[in-house]
Design a protein around this motif. Structure first.
Motif, mmCIF file in Angstrom:
data_model
loop_
_atom_site.group_PDB
_atom_site.id
_atom_site.type_symbol
_atom_site.label_atom_id
_atom_site.label_comp_id
_atom_site.label_asym_id
_atom_site.label_seq_id
_atom_site.Cartn_x
_atom_site.Cartn_y
_atom_site.Cartn_z
ATOM 1 N N ALA A 378 0.828 -1.210 0.000
ATOM 2 C CA ALA A 378 0.000 0.000 0.000
ATOM 3 C C ALA A 378 0.863 1.260 0.000
ATOM 4 C CB ALA A 378 -0.921 0.001 1.228
ATOM 5 N N TYR A 379 1.970 1.248 0.720
ATOM 6 C CA TYR A 379 2.857 2.407 0.803
ATOM 7 C C TYR A 379 3.496 2.694 -0.559
ATOM 8 C CZ TYR A 379 6.415 5.563 2.753
ATOM 9 O OH TYR A 379 7.205 6.656 3.037
ATOM 10 N N ARG A 381 2.379 1.712 -3.520
ATOM 11 C CA ARG A 381 1.320 2.107 -4.455
ATOM 12 C C ARG A 381 0.882 3.547 -4.199
ATOM 13 N NH1 ARG A 381 -1.413 -2.054 -3.655
ATOM 14 N NH2 ARG A 381 -2.769 -1.257 -1.986
ATOM 15 N N PHE A 382 0.752 3.911 -2.921
ATOM 16 C CA PHE A 382 0.327 5.267 -2.579
ATOM 17 C C PHE A 382 1.317 6.300 -3.106
ATOM 18 C CE2 PHE A 382 0.793 8.950 0.190
ATOM 19 C CZ PHE A 382 -0.490 9.467 0.177
ATOM 20 N N ARG A 383 2.607 6.073 -2.887
ATOM 21 C CA ARG A 383 3.614 7.044 -3.320
ATOM 22 C C ARG A 383 3.598 7.224 -4.840
ATOM 23 N NH1 ARG A 383 9.479 6.744 -1.200
ATOM 24 N NH2 ARG A 383 9.377 8.836 -2.106
ATOM 25 N N ASP A 385 0.998 6.630 -6.885
ATOM 26 C CA ASP A 385 -0.259 7.273 -7.284
ATOM 27 C C ASP A 385 -0.265 8.758 -6.919
ATOM 28 O OD1 ASP A 385 -1.058 4.827 -8.213
ATOM 29 O OD2 ASP A 385 -2.408 4.384 -6.536
ATOM 30 N N TRP A 386 0.250 9.082 -5.737
ATOM 31 C CA TRP A 386 0.254 10.477 -5.300
ATOM 32 C C TRP A 386 1.135 11.318 -6.227
ATOM 33 C CZ3 TRP A 386 -2.183 12.877 -1.049
ATOM 34 C CH2 TRP A 386 -1.805 14.196 -0.821
ATOM 35 N N LEU A 522 -3.287 5.522 4.516
ATOM 36 C CA LEU A 522 -2.876 5.687 3.117
ATOM 37 C C LEU A 522 -4.087 5.652 2.188
ATOM 38 C CD1 LEU A 522 0.281 3.371 3.182
ATOM 39 C CD2 LEU A 522 0.234 5.871 3.166
ATOM 40 N N ASP A 523 -5.047 4.797 2.515
ATOM 41 C CA ASP A 523 -6.258 4.731 1.706
ATOM 42 C C ASP A 523 -7.039 6.050 1.805
ATOM 43 O OD1 ASP A 523 -8.316 3.184 0.151
ATOM 44 O OD2 ASP A 523 -9.488 3.596 1.972
ATOM 45 N N GLY A 526 -5.258 8.864 -0.026
ATOM 46 C CA GLY A 526 -5.355 8.659 -1.464
ATOM 47 C C GLY A 526 -6.642 9.180 -2.068
#
Length: 537
Positions: A378-379, A381-383, A385-386, A522-523, A526
């Motif tokens: 998740a971390y 993917r978040f970075r 996507d952000w 993170l969700d 996002g």
């Protein structure tokens, strides 16, 4: 050792030096030594042995070994790859820059280094990677001494079918030996694989003496099957350990070899033998050594040592780790299996995790069960996507650019305060210390003096009308509080913080809960871009 006619036993007859030179090498072989005892060595074609043993004189000089031009009797120029006669190539190459440049350490024959894929950084040591990832010392290089592991020389000889030639030049003399003229001994020492000459001179009036032992010996190559590489790797010498796979009604362990060729499979390879896909269980701390060494990579469902080896593991269970019986023998080096054997346990009614079953048996995509693996995914993917949405990073890379920081997130096998503190510290570095304060300040119209990262993020979230601002900021403050008391093993302050944030006495359970909250954070973050668009509408 080669038998020779005994020599007189005084030091000028160099009996000990002669015997040592003719004796088979031990673990190390000296290929260069400078001084009163000078040693040198090189490789040569097998066909050159008869010519090499016709004379005791050296066929190569120390300092030669580089390419050069030469002129024959007719005046025609030719090119020579190395400076030795009869195709002799020195193993240690000594360069001389005439005192103008600092002295260099000897270099090793590149063909030998490349054959064994030797690693050499600054320093006096060459290293070789074994199949299990251990970096063993292969060569030691000094200004006046170079020695190499004998087995590596023999393996190279086996592959190349080259002869190893060792040279000796040993001087024993008294202070006034330059006045010695009367010969005492001039003797040739010959054998099937050596040719040396011993000169002894003396001055009878002063009793000064001088002796010189010089010559060579050849070491023939082993058969090519001894080269230590494909297709002659010694599989017959590999030990396949037995692992516990079950238990009898009396409580005795049921064991099986992990040799993949001795196990059954879906094609009835060995009917009646345990199946290749028999689950074997290990205590969770089997992975501790891999987390603590950066050359290993532990990730969701897989353990690897660089590109040397890798094995599928089921590390999605909080209590144990599972590996298929056949994979233990096929994918883990023998030395690694010894480590795993010490952590082998029997798990009654044990079954692989749903993630492992879906991925490894059914060939399906499946998310991890462990909150640590889900948080790592998740971390990352978040970075990504952000950065794609906003054009900048909310969480910067760690200041020390630690590539292992994210990978060290785990629910440790021992739920002690130390392990809990380590995981809180990692969360703090990833989610608090890494907040991009510079970018947040540039996004806001004004900033307060000495405003900390969490407060700055809170104002930015408020500015963007984030609906879960209080919950997200509350979690970050919890991590900050826990980090601030993490160094205190006891005390009222620590107890108050733990009670305030309802940290469970079971520290493993508490770590899992913190990971789950981080995933939710993170969700939530996002969704800010979507919330902003809705607000603008």
């Amino acid at each position: 050792m080669t038998d020779i006619e005994p020599l007189p036993s005084d030091e000028f007859h160099q009996e000990r030096i002669l015997q040592d030179f003719l004796t088979d090498d031990g673990v190390w072989t000296t290929v260069y030594c400078s001084g009163d005892l000078t040693l040198f060595a090189g490789f040569a074609p097998l066909s050159s042995v008869p010519e090499l043993l016709k004379k005791y004189a050296w066929d190569v000089r120390i300092g030669s070994g580089g390419p050069s031009l030469w002129e024959d009797s007719s005046g025609e120029l030719g090119y020579c790859r190395s400076g030795g006669s009869h195709g002799v190539e020195p193993i240690a190459i000594i360069q001389d820059h005439m005192g103008v440049l600092p002295r260099m350490l000897p270099q090793l024959l590149q063909e030998f280094c490349l054959y064994h894929n030797l690693w050499h950084a600054d320093g006096n040591v060459y290293k070789r990677l074994t199949d299990d990832g251990t970096a063993e010392i292969a060569c030691e290089v000094g200004e006046d001494l170079v020695r190499i592991r004998t087995k590596l020389l023999r393996q190279f000889q086996a592959a190349s079918q080259l002869v190893l030639i060792k040279y000796v030049d040993s001087i024993v003399a008294t202070a006034g030996s330059h006045h010695c003229g009367s010969p005492v001994l001039d003797r040739e020492i010959r054998g099937e694989e050596h040719f040396l000459r011993l000169f002894v001179r003396e001055n009878e009036s002063t009793n000064d003496k001088f002796s010189l032992l010089t010559g060579k010996k050849v070491i023939l190559p082993p058969s090519r099957s001894e080269c230590g590489q494909w297709p002659f790797a010694r599989q017959e010498d590999v030990e396949f350990q037995e692992f516990v796979i079950g238990e009898t009604p009396e409580g005795d362990p049921i064991k099986s070899t992990c040799d993949p060729d001795a196990l059954d499979n879906h094609f009835d390879l060995n009917p009646g033998a345990p199946h290749y896909l028999t689950p074997v269980y290990f205590s969770s701390d089997v992975l501790d050594r891999y987390y603590s060494d950066p050359k290993y990579e532990v990730r969701d469902g897989y353990l690897a040592c660089g590109g040397l080896w890798g094995v599928r593991v089921d590390n999605n269970h909080p209590e144990h780790v599972m590996v298929w019986l056949g994979d233990l023998g096929r994918d883990l080096p023998e030395k690694e299996r010894h480590h795993w054997l010490t952590h082998n346990v029997f798990v009654p009614d044990g079954i692989p995790s749903e993630t492992a079953i879906r991925r490894q048996l059914l060939g399906q995509w499946a998310d991890a069960d462990s909150p640590a693996w889900r948080l790592q995914a998740a971390y990352t993917r978040f970075r990504n996507d952000w950065a794609a949405e906003w054009g900048w990073d909310l969480f910067r890379d760690p200041d020390d650019d630690d590539p292992q920081l994210l990978a060290c997130l785990r629910v440790p096998p021992r739920g002690g305060d130390t392990e809990f503190g380590e995981q809180v510290k990692a969360l703090h570095r990833l989610l608090v210390e890494s907040i991009n304060t510079r970018q947040l300040k540039s996004e806001l119209l004004a900033s307060e003096k000495d405003e900390k990262s969490i407060a700055l993020l809170e104002r930015w979230l408020d500015h963007n009308a984030h609906q879960q601002r209080e919950q997200d900021v509350g979690y970050l403050r919890k991590i900050n509080d826990l980090r601030n008391v993490g160094e205190h093993r006891a005390g009222s302050k620590r107890k108050q913080v733990f009670q305030k944030h309802q940290i469970a006495d079971d520290r493993r359970e508490a770590i899992s809960a913190l990971f789950e909250e981080a995933i939710s954070l993170l969700d939530s973050l996002g969704k800010i871009q979507v919330e902003t668009i809705i607000e603008q509408r």
